[in-house]
Design a protein around this motif. Structure first.
Motif, PDB file in Angstrom:
ATOM      1  N   PHE A  19       0.847  -1.189   0.000  1.00 40.49           N
ATOM      2  CA  PHE A  19       0.000   0.000   0.000  1.00 40.49           C
ATOM      3  C   PHE A  19       0.883   1.240   0.000  1.00 40.49           C
ATOM      4  O   PHE A  19       2.054   1.175   0.343  1.00 40.49           O
ATOM      5  CB  PHE A  19      -0.923   0.016   1.225  1.00 40.49           C
ATOM      6  N   ASP A  20       0.304   2.349  -0.412  1.00 43.02           N
ATOM      7  CA  ASP A  20       1.085   3.589  -0.367  1.00 43.02           C
ATOM      8  C   ASP A  20       0.949   4.221   1.012  1.00 43.02           C
ATOM      9  O   ASP A  20       0.150   3.787   1.841  1.00 43.02           O
ATOM     10  CB  ASP A  20       0.695   4.552  -1.488  1.00 43.02           C
ATOM     11  N   TYR A  21       1.770   5.228   1.269  1.00 42.44           N
ATOM     12  CA  TYR A  21       1.752   5.949   2.543  1.00 42.44           C
ATOM     13  C   TYR A  21       1.943   7.428   2.227  1.00 42.44           C
ATOM     14  O   TYR A  21       3.059   7.936   2.264  1.00 42.44           O
ATOM     15  CB  TYR A  21       2.853   5.426   3.473  1.00 42.44           C
ATOM     16  N   PRO A  22       0.833   8.114   1.860  1.00 37.67           N
ATOM     17  CA  PRO A  22       0.958   9.487   1.361  1.00 37.67           C
ATOM     18  C   PRO A  22       1.309  10.547   2.411  1.00 37.67           C
ATOM     19  O   PRO A  22       1.638  11.675   2.046  1.00 37.67           O
ATOM     20  CB  PRO A  22      -0.421   9.751   0.752  1.00 37.67           C
ATOM     21  N   LEU A  23       1.277  10.197   3.690  1.00 34.82           N
ATOM     22  CA  LEU A  23       1.620  11.173   4.725  1.00 34.82           C
ATOM     23  C   LEU A  23       3.139  11.280   4.854  1.00 34.82           C
ATOM     24  O   LEU A  23       3.841  10.275   4.966  1.00 34.82           O
ATOM     25  CB  LEU A  23       1.028  10.763   6.070  1.00 34.82           C
ATOM     26  N   LEU A  35      11.281  -1.382  -4.858  1.00 39.14           N
ATOM     27  CA  LEU A  35       9.987  -1.543  -5.518  1.00 39.14           C
ATOM     28  C   LEU A  35      10.014  -2.809  -6.367  1.00 39.14           C
ATOM     29  O   LEU A  35      10.818  -2.928  -7.293  1.00 39.14           O
ATOM     30  CB  LEU A  35       9.663  -0.317  -6.376  1.00 39.14           C
ATOM     31  N   VAL A  36       9.147  -3.737  -6.033  1.00 36.89           N
ATOM     32  CA  VAL A  36       9.071  -5.014  -6.737  1.00 36.89           C
ATOM     33  C   VAL A  36       8.107  -4.919  -7.913  1.00 36.89           C
ATOM     34  O   VAL A  36       8.382  -5.403  -8.995  1.00 36.89           O
ATOM     35  CB  VAL A  36       8.662  -6.141  -5.766  1.00 36.89           C
ATOM     36  N   SER A  37       6.961  -4.271  -7.700  1.00 35.83           N
ATOM     37  CA  SER A  37       5.998  -4.100  -8.788  1.00 35.83           C
ATOM     38  C   SER A  37       5.192  -2.829  -8.559  1.00 35.83           C
ATOM     39  O   SER A  37       5.122  -2.302  -7.459  1.00 35.83           O
ATOM     40  CB  SER A  37       5.075  -5.310  -8.901  1.00 35.83           C
ATOM     41  N   GLY A  38       4.582  -2.354  -9.649  1.00 29.66           N
ATOM     42  CA  GLY A  38       3.797  -1.124  -9.594  1.00 29.66           C
ATOM     43  C   GLY A  38       4.640   0.093  -9.908  1.00 29.66           C
ATOM     44  O   GLY A  38       5.783  -0.013 -10.372  1.00 29.66           O
ATOM     45  N   SER A  39       4.076   1.245  -9.651  1.00 33.06           N
ATOM     46  CA  SER A  39       4.746   2.519  -9.884  1.00 33.06           C
ATOM     47  C   SER A  39       4.451   3.409  -8.686  1.00 33.06           C
ATOM     48  O   SER A  39       3.319   3.454  -8.214  1.00 33.06           O
ATOM     49  CB  SER A  39       4.216   3.142 -11.180  1.00 33.06           C
ATOM     50  N   LEU A  40       5.464   4.100  -8.204  1.00 32.50           N
ATOM     51  CA  LEU A  40       5.335   4.822  -6.941  1.00 32.50           C
ATOM     52  C   LEU A  40       5.871   6.239  -7.061  1.00 32.50           C
ATOM     53  O   LEU A  40       6.981   6.443  -7.550  1.00 32.50           O
ATOM     54  CB  LEU A  40       6.130   4.061  -5.876  1.00 32.50           C
ATOM     55  N   HIS A  65       9.824  11.569   4.024  1.00 33.35           N
ATOM     56  CA  HIS A  65       9.355  11.031   2.745  1.00 33.35           C
ATOM     57  C   HIS A  65       7.901  10.608   2.804  1.00 33.35           C
ATOM     58  O   HIS A  65       7.322  10.416   3.869  1.00 33.35           O
ATOM     59  CB  HIS A  65      10.257   9.877   2.278  1.00 33.35           C
ATOM     60  N   SER A  66       7.311  10.490   1.607  1.00 32.82           N
ATOM     61  CA  SER A  66       5.941   9.987   1.459  1.00 32.82           C
ATOM     62  C   SER A  66       5.878   9.141   0.198  1.00 32.82           C
ATOM     63  O   SER A  66       6.672   9.312  -0.724  1.00 32.82           O
ATOM     64  CB  SER A  66       4.936  11.143   1.385  1.00 32.82           C
ATOM     65  N   LEU A  67       4.915   8.216   0.166  1.00 26.60           N
ATOM     66  CA  LEU A  67       4.769   7.275  -0.943  1.00 26.60           C
ATOM     67  C   LEU A  67       3.333   7.306  -1.441  1.00 26.60           C
ATOM     68  O   LEU A  67       2.413   7.131  -0.651  1.00 26.60           O
ATOM     69  CB  LEU A  67       5.078   5.843  -0.473  1.00 26.60           C
ATOM     70  N   THR A  68       3.153   7.518  -2.741  1.00 23.40           N
ATOM     71  CA  THR A  68       1.826   7.529  -3.333  1.00 23.40           C
ATOM     72  C   THR A  68       1.845   6.687  -4.594  1.00 23.40           C
ATOM     73  O   THR A  68       2.756   6.822  -5.412  1.00 23.40           O
ATOM     74  CB  THR A  68       1.399   8.978  -3.701  1.00 23.40           C
ATOM     75  N   CYS A  69       0.851   5.818  -4.749  1.00 25.87           N
ATOM     76  CA  CYS A  69       0.766   5.020  -5.984  1.00 25.87           C
ATOM     77  C   CYS A  69       0.683   5.970  -7.165  1.00 25.87           C
ATOM     78  O   CYS A  69      -0.113   6.900  -7.172  1.00 25.87           O
ATOM     79  CB  CYS A  69      -0.451   4.114  -5.956  1.00 25.87           C
ATOM     80  N   ALA A  70       1.540   5.722  -8.170  1.00 21.92           N
ATOM     81  CA  ALA A  70       1.582   6.595  -9.342  1.00 21.92           C
ATOM     82  C   ALA A  70       0.712   6.070 -10.473  1.00 21.92           C
ATOM     83  O   ALA A  70       0.553   6.726 -11.491  1.00 21.92           O
ATOM     84  CB  ALA A  70       3.028   6.756  -9.825  1.00 21.92           C
ATOM     85  N   ALA A  71       0.146   4.890 -10.331  1.00 19.49           N
ATOM     86  CA  ALA A  71      -0.708   4.306 -11.365  1.00 19.49           C
ATOM     87  C   ALA A  71      -1.722   3.400 -10.666  1.00 19.49           C
ATOM     88  O   ALA A  71      -1.668   3.210  -9.450  1.00 19.49           O
ATOM     89  CB  ALA A  71       0.136   3.526 -12.371  1.00 19.49           C
ATOM     90  N   SER A  72      -2.625   2.846 -11.452  1.00 21.97           N
ATOM     91  CA  SER A  72      -3.657   1.988 -10.866  1.00 21.97           C
ATOM     92  C   SER A  72      -3.128   0.592 -10.529  1.00 21.97           C
ATOM     93  O   SER A  72      -3.781  -0.163  -9.829  1.00 21.97           O
ATOM     94  CB  SER A  72      -4.838   1.876 -11.833  1.00 21.97           C
ATOM     95  N   THR A  73      -1.936   0.257 -11.004  1.00 25.87           N
ATOM     96  CA  THR A  73      -1.343  -1.045 -10.706  1.00 25.87           C
ATOM     97  C   THR A  73      -0.960  -1.114  -9.227  1.00 25.87           C
ATOM     98  O   THR A  73      -0.334  -0.193  -8.708  1.00 25.87           O
ATOM     99  CB  THR A  73      -0.074  -1.252 -11.564  1.00 25.87           C
ATOM    100  N   PRO A  74      -1.312  -2.202  -8.546  1.00 29.12           N
ATOM    101  CA  PRO A  74      -0.933  -2.320  -7.128  1.00 29.12           C
ATOM    102  C   PRO A  74       0.587  -2.311  -6.947  1.00 29.12           C
ATOM    103  O   PRO A  74       1.322  -2.814  -7.786  1.00 29.12           O
ATOM    104  CB  PRO A  74      -1.516  -3.678  -6.708  1.00 29.12           C
ATOM    105  N   VAL A  75       1.027  -1.745  -5.843  1.00 30.22           N
ATOM    106  CA  VAL A  75       2.459  -1.712  -5.556  1.00 30.22           C
ATOM    107  C   VAL A  75       2.829  -2.839  -4.602  1.00 30.22           C
ATOM    108  O   VAL A  75       2.033  -3.242  -3.766  1.00 30.22           O
ATOM    109  CB  VAL A  75       2.919  -0.361  -4.949  1.00 30.22           C
TER     110      VAL A  75
END
Length: 197
Positions: A19-23, A35-40, A65-75
């Motif tokens: 999951f992402d962690y946008p905070l 990063l194994v899969s997805g886009s972040l 730092h913060s992490l947000t999914c950059a596409a609809s593909t799961p991370v």
């Protein structure tokens, strides 16, 4: 020390994050995200980068730092957490000057080879599932994986890039992580350099 650590008293541990962690947040320990899969979308100290599979980033204590999914593909992220004392011992083997250059660097991101990524995935799954291994043995194996990742980071961010012109460094990295049948002297080396064929 991270409450996410499966081995609370160990110097190093890992976990899987899907999951992402946008905070925006900081840690008191070192963190290596792979990063194994997805886009972040990864923001570190105000600088934004888009991480793709095979890309990793070493985060120092107090890097925000913060992490947000950059596409609809799961991370899927393989995340190593490392206590300050252990990373200090590890960096001491590289020497003071090299360690200071790394610690002061603005960008501690790097690309992980297919072989290293596959090994990290397989080995961490064994560490999670094999109940016969002691915590000490799991920790030791985790350290070996972490050292292999740090070695790739040092090769890319210190040794190669500081020793050769940028065009040659890029070419050397490409041939390090590619099937050589996909590499062309004419397009990959010549076009990137300032020299004729």
């Amino acid at each position: 020390w991270s409450p996410a650590s499966p081995w609370p008293n160990a110097e190093i541990a890992f976990n899987w994050v899907n999951f992402d962690y946008p905070l925006a947040h900081i840690h008191e320990y070192w963190e290596l995200m792979l990063l194994v899969s997805g886009s972040l979308r990864h923001e570190v100290n105000g600088t934004v980068t888009i991480l793709k599979p095979h890309q990793a980033c070493l985060l120092r204590p107090d890097d925000c730092h913060s992490l947000t999914c950059a596409a609809s593909t799961p991370v899927v992220i393989l995340n190593f957490m490392v206590k300050k004392e252990y990373i200090a011992q590890l960096f001491a083997t590289y020497g003071k000057n090299l360690t200071e250059r790394v610690i002061r660097s603005e960008d501690l991101s790097f690309t992980v080879s297919e072989a290293t990524l596959s090994k990290c995935i397989a080995d961490t799954q064994v560490l999670q599932l094999d109940k016969s291994l002691s915590i000490d043995e799991k920790t030791s194996r985790c350290k070996i994986l972490f050292i292999s990742l740090i070695s790739e980071m040092m090769m890319q961010n210190v040794t190669i890039t500081k020793s050769y012109p940028q065009w040659l460094s890029a070419f050397l990295l490409k041939i390090s992580y590619s099937d050589l049948s996909d590499v062309s002297i004419k397009t990959d080396l010549m076009e990137g350099s300032t020299y004729s064929y």
